[in-house]
Design a protein around this motif. Sequence first.
Motif, PDB file in Angstrom:
ATOM      1  N   HIS A 243      15.018  40.740   3.098  1.00  0.00           N
ATOM      2  CA  HIS A 243      15.291  41.847   3.723  1.00  0.00           C
ATOM      3  C   HIS A 243      14.178  42.636   3.998  1.00  0.00           C
ATOM      4  O   HIS A 243      14.220  43.623   4.921  1.00  0.00           O
ATOM      5  CB  HIS A 243      16.219  42.624   2.623  1.00  0.00           C
ATOM      6  N   GLY A 246      14.111  41.119   7.744  1.00  0.00           N
ATOM      7  CA  GLY A 246      15.163  41.698   8.424  1.00  0.00           C
ATOM      8  C   GLY A 246      15.454  40.454   9.875  1.00  0.00           C
ATOM      9  O   GLY A 246      14.350  40.169  10.365  1.00  0.00           O
ATOM     10  N   HIS A 248      17.292  41.501  12.831  1.00  0.00           N
ATOM     11  CA  HIS A 248      17.315  42.187  14.083  1.00  0.00           C
ATOM     12  C   HIS A 248      16.080  42.256  14.960  1.00  0.00           C
ATOM     13  O   HIS A 248      14.990  42.176  14.263  1.00  0.00           O
ATOM     14  CB  HIS A 248      17.743  43.788  13.956  1.00  0.00           C
TER      15      HIS A 248
END
Length: 436
Positions: A243, A246, A248
């Motif tokens: 996390h 990430g 994206h």
Amino acid sequence: MKISIVGSGHVGLVSGVCFAEKGHEVLCVDHDKDKLAKLKRSESPFFEPGMPELLAKHQASKRLHFSDRTEDAVDFGQAIFICVGTPSTERGKADMSFVEKVARTIAENLKDYRLVIEKSTVPIKTGERIKRTMGRYIKGDVNFDVASNPEFLREGSAIEDTLKPDRVVIGVDSAKAESLLREVYKGFDCPIVVTSVGSAELIKHASNSFLALKITYANWLARLCEASGADVDEVVNGMGLDHRIGKHFFGAGIGYGGSCFPKDVDALAHISEEIGVDAPMIRLISDTNKGQLERFYNMIERELWVLNDKTLAVWGLAFKPNTDDLREAPALRLIEKLKAAGARLRVHDPVAMPNTRKLHPDLYYANDPIDACNGADALIVATEWPQYKQADLAKVKATLRVPMIFDGRNCIDRKRVSELGMTLFGVGKEPVKPGE
Ligand SMILES: NC(=O)c1ccc[n+]([C@@H]2O[C@H](COP(=O)([O-])OP(=O)(O)OC[C@H]3O[C@@H](n4cnc5c(N)ncnc54)[C@H](O)[C@@H]3O)[C@@H](O)[C@H]2O)c1
């Protein structure tokens, strides 16, 4: 609340219809008369999902109006958003002439207090400059504030992004400015981040440069994968599930494009150097990104040996799916290089062909993706539209003269390509070859 928007393009028009959707009354101004004529007919001047519906809805609700005069914007809204372009000039400096002109016109026509809000992406310290310039052109004793409210929408999902943002950043230096901007965003369910004007300006440039850096990092990893036999998708997937990192904006390909990342990265480097802070890391993002397309082109040339007289199918022209925006589209740069090498091109894009035709009338514009492949010596995928990911590869194979794909977005199903005995070259991956 009455809101004026000056500059009704991808940002201004989207903001305008979304503010109307939230119950405000909005006047959108643009000096492009053709654009205005379309808008008055509820036609969107560019492809953006949901735009035609909201245009029609809020012209009918009478919450959305249009004008070609900035003077009308000054009279109409207590909050005036500046949403004009800020393109790149030499060595990445942002061209502020559109913003400056609007600020001057607002000042010259100011009769009562107005809040002037920069929504265009501007270098840090622009707010100060707008304030100083407006002060020089105002006639009489009228108060105003200048605020920053950077825009984070993505073309292709711009309406959704605007109606449901992750956060709204407002950079203000007075309580009145903050209260008016809070009123503008009253109906939005998201954190409102209140900062100084300068911090808000920097948040935008720094965010875009960080995302561009993330893509560039994946592209650099792709080079390492190509040299070492690792697979870049496996690597970024393994990293992105953390996390703190990430998933994206973390994929390899032929580089980022569009109207924002290239110019915003260059503008951040330029403003940093102008105020005395070296920016080698930021400069490297841009250089590495440009190199990514060169590498892809070189791979095509290496594999096909001679490009002159070859017929190539190209899927995807826009800089990303769900838009017809060609600004800084990697596909366009690729097309220019392939054309210069003498290749004949059969191109397809679900929505960007009309805009491309204006720039390259001499290409063959295919009726559908399979038509593009007809008799081609290879297929090049330059934009990852969902319909290309789902294309019937057996038909592609049957239609191509040589069943070879160069996938600049790593979006084609490698397993299926292998089952069909086709050849596939990706970015940061081992090629798929028949019999292997
Ligand atoms: N496009 C995006 O995805 C995006 C996202 C976030 C921020 N931004 C930033 O927002 C700003 C605008 O970008 P855009 O993509 O909407 O540009 P755009 O070219 O689509 O729209 C700008 C509009 O301003 C109009 N205009 C220019 N000068 C004018 C004037 N003096 N009076 C009235 N109208 C005028 C132009 O005719 C045009 O319609 C830029 O600074 C950009 O970096 C863009």
